[in-house]
Design an enzyme around this catalytic site. Structure first.
Site, PDB file in Angstrom:
ATOM      1  CB  CYS A 136      -0.843  -0.068   1.270  1.00  0.00           C
ATOM      2  SG  CYS A 136      -1.618   1.465   1.687  1.00  0.00           S
ATOM      3  CB  THR A 138      -2.947   4.849   1.304  1.00  0.00           C
ATOM      4  OG1 THR A 138      -3.612   4.022   0.366  1.00  0.00           O
ATOM      5  CG2 THR A 138      -3.921   5.906   1.802  1.00  0.00           C
TER       6      THR A 138
HETATM    7  P1  5GP Z   1      -0.713  -6.875   4.046  1.00  0.00           P
HETATM    8  O1  5GP Z   1      -1.151  -8.090   4.788  1.00  0.00           O
HETATM    9  O2  5GP Z   1      -0.074  -7.211   2.741  1.00  0.00           O
HETATM   10  O3  5GP Z   1       0.147  -5.975   4.872  1.00  0.00           O
HETATM   11  O4  5GP Z   1      -2.023  -6.022   3.757  1.00  0.00           O
HETATM   12  C1  5GP Z   1      -3.084  -6.544   3.004  1.00  0.00           C
HETATM   13  C2  5GP Z   1      -4.132  -5.475   2.834  1.00  0.00           C
HETATM   14  O5  5GP Z   1      -3.603  -4.337   2.127  1.00  0.00           O
HETATM   15  C3  5GP Z   1      -5.324  -5.878   1.982  1.00  0.00           C
HETATM   16  O6  5GP Z   1      -6.219  -6.716   2.646  1.00  0.00           O
HETATM   17  C4  5GP Z   1      -5.919  -4.522   1.623  1.00  0.00           C
HETATM   18  O7  5GP Z   1      -6.737  -3.995   2.636  1.00  0.00           O
HETATM   19  C5  5GP Z   1      -4.687  -3.639   1.514  1.00  0.00           C
HETATM   20  N1  5GP Z   1      -4.325  -3.386   0.112  1.00  0.00           N
HETATM   21  C6  5GP Z   1      -4.206  -4.268  -0.899  1.00  0.00           C
HETATM   22  N2  5GP Z   1      -3.838  -3.664  -2.047  1.00  0.00           N
HETATM   23  C7  5GP Z   1      -3.727  -2.360  -1.759  1.00  0.00           C
HETATM   24  C8  5GP Z   1      -3.390  -1.203  -2.535  1.00  0.00           C
HETATM   25  O8  5GP Z   1      -3.056  -1.255  -3.709  1.00  0.00           O
HETATM   26  N3  5GP Z   1      -3.442  -0.013  -1.878  1.00  0.00           N
HETATM   27  C9  5GP Z   1      -3.786   0.092  -0.567  1.00  0.00           C
HETATM   28  N4  5GP Z   1      -3.845   1.306  -0.035  1.00  0.00           N
HETATM   29  N5  5GP Z   1      -4.073  -0.970   0.200  1.00  0.00           N
HETATM   30  C10 5GP Z   1      -4.041  -2.184  -0.394  1.00  0.00           C
END
Ligand code: 5GP
Length: 353
Positions: A184, A186
């Site tokens: 992400c 953001t």
């Molecule tokens: P991780 O377990 O990889 O740290 O986080 C997974 C979460 O990241 C997903 O369930 C979703 O909420 C968020 N996420 C997935 N793709 C994106 C993206 O392209 N941008 C953002 N802001 N969040 C993402």
């Protein structure tokens, strides 16, 4: 403009303090939880960890292995009706362990209807990057009215008042996390976000007060983070990056400079937008990135690592059941030096292309 001075913490900012325990072995720890959901009244028992509804992790191959351990999978919303039907034909018993995912666009909601008409899953995952819009709340209400007996998980939000609003609109489970995800961007692109541990602690208090549940989504990079999320009050934990790079993920294994990798990208990355929409929408920037994560083999090994870490965390605080972990947890804040060693682990674990 206003500045909030209260301390807000991420997983890396704390550790769980050990407590005196009467448990003889970690094998005595029960990781299963039993929930009756607020609105659907559905009863569920299992290990409350969910694979993220992303292209690489929300696959039927992933659901197949996870369901054998009692874990759930939020299916990628781009999985076709034909793929759902094939799964229904081959392994119908697994469908109830899968969330059907949707966004708030009219075509998303229409596709959800198609899937739910033929596939007997009782879980819906409605998610958008920003769960603070009226339009989002309206879709939560609409889905609650349309599917009164389905368990509805909705998000993402990070503050107590919005978590409460989603429950009042009909969410059984509120999904919490803005900005912590491994792919992400953001926080970098918009400056918006909330440290995940504090978001979970504050929202858990709010949703539990209304009889609903919370799913911590994003930011876990090691099994200890999953333990911290549950210790902070999460009822479910959603994982993307930790489940990426396995055989069960979509995509080929690629050889880069003699090492094996698998592609993993954010669902708001340019790569995802080009793949699913043909191009990056002109009015929005990408809020996700693409990485090549080291190839990790079968996901079974990672599941056992995560469950082993969780059992051990419970043993350290004397919790014989996962349910007791948060009640028995005292977090201690850690120094910057420890923070640095955690982020080093993370950097080695995933390599940007
Ligand atoms: P991780 O377990 O990889 O740290 O986080 C997974 C979460 O990241 C997903 O369930 C979703 O909420 C968020 N996420 C997935 N793709 C994106 C993206 O392209 N941008 C953002 N802001 N969040 C993402």
């Amino acid at each position: 403009m206003r500045i909030e001075e209260d301390l807000k913490l991420d997983f890396k900012d704390v550790l769980i303090r050990p407590k005196r325990s009467t448990l003889a072995s970690r094998s005595e720890v029960d990781l299963k939880r039993q929930y009756t959901f607020k609105f659907s009244k559905q009863q569920w028992e299992g290990v409350p960890i969910i694979a993220a509804n992303m292209d690489h992790t929300g696959t039927f191959a992933m659901a197949n292995v996870l369901s054998q351990h009692g874990l759930l999978t939020a299916m990628d919303k781009f999985i076709s009706e034909a793929q759902w039907q094939a799964q229904l034909h081959e392994l119908p018993q697994m469908i109830p362990q899968c969330f059907a995912s949707t966004g708030i666009r009219d075509d998303d909601v229409a596709f959800l209807e198609t899937i739910l008409t033929t596939c007997p899953t009782s879980f819906i995952c409605l998610d958008v990057a920003n769960g603070y819009t009226q339009r989002f709340v309206d879709v939560v209400k609409k889905l609650r009215e349309r599917y009164p007996d389905k368990t509805l998980m909705a998000g993402n939000v990070v503050t107590a008042e919005m978590a409460e609003e989603l429950v009042m609109a009909g969410a059984d489970i509120v999904k919490v996390g803005i900005g912590p995800g491994s792919v992400c961007t953001t926080r970098k692109m918009t400056g918006v976000g909330y440290p995940q541990l504090s978001a979970v602690i504050e929202c858990a208090d709010a949703v539990h007060g209304l009889g609903a549940l919370l799913c911590s989504d994003g930011g876990c990079v090691v099994p200890g983070d999953v333990a911290k999320a549950f210790a902070a009050g999460a009822d479910f934990v959603m994982l993307g990056g930790m489940f990426a790079g396995h055989n069960e993920c979509e995509g080929e294994i690629v050889d880069l400079h003699g090492r094996k990798f698998k592609r993993f990208y954010g669902m708001s990355s340019s790569e995802a937008m080009v793949r699913h929409r043909g191009s990056v929408d002109g009015y929005r920037s990408s809020e996700g990135k693409s990485v090549d994560v080291p190839y990790k083999g079968p996901v079974e090994t990672t599941i056992l690592d995560i469950l082993g870490g969780l059992r051990s965390a419970c043993t350290y605080v004397g919790a014989s059941r996962l349910k007791e972990l948060s009640k028995r947890t005292t977090f201690v804040r850690v120094t910057q030096q420890l923070n640095d060693s955690f982020s080093t682990f993370h950097a080695e674990d995933s390599a940007s292309r």
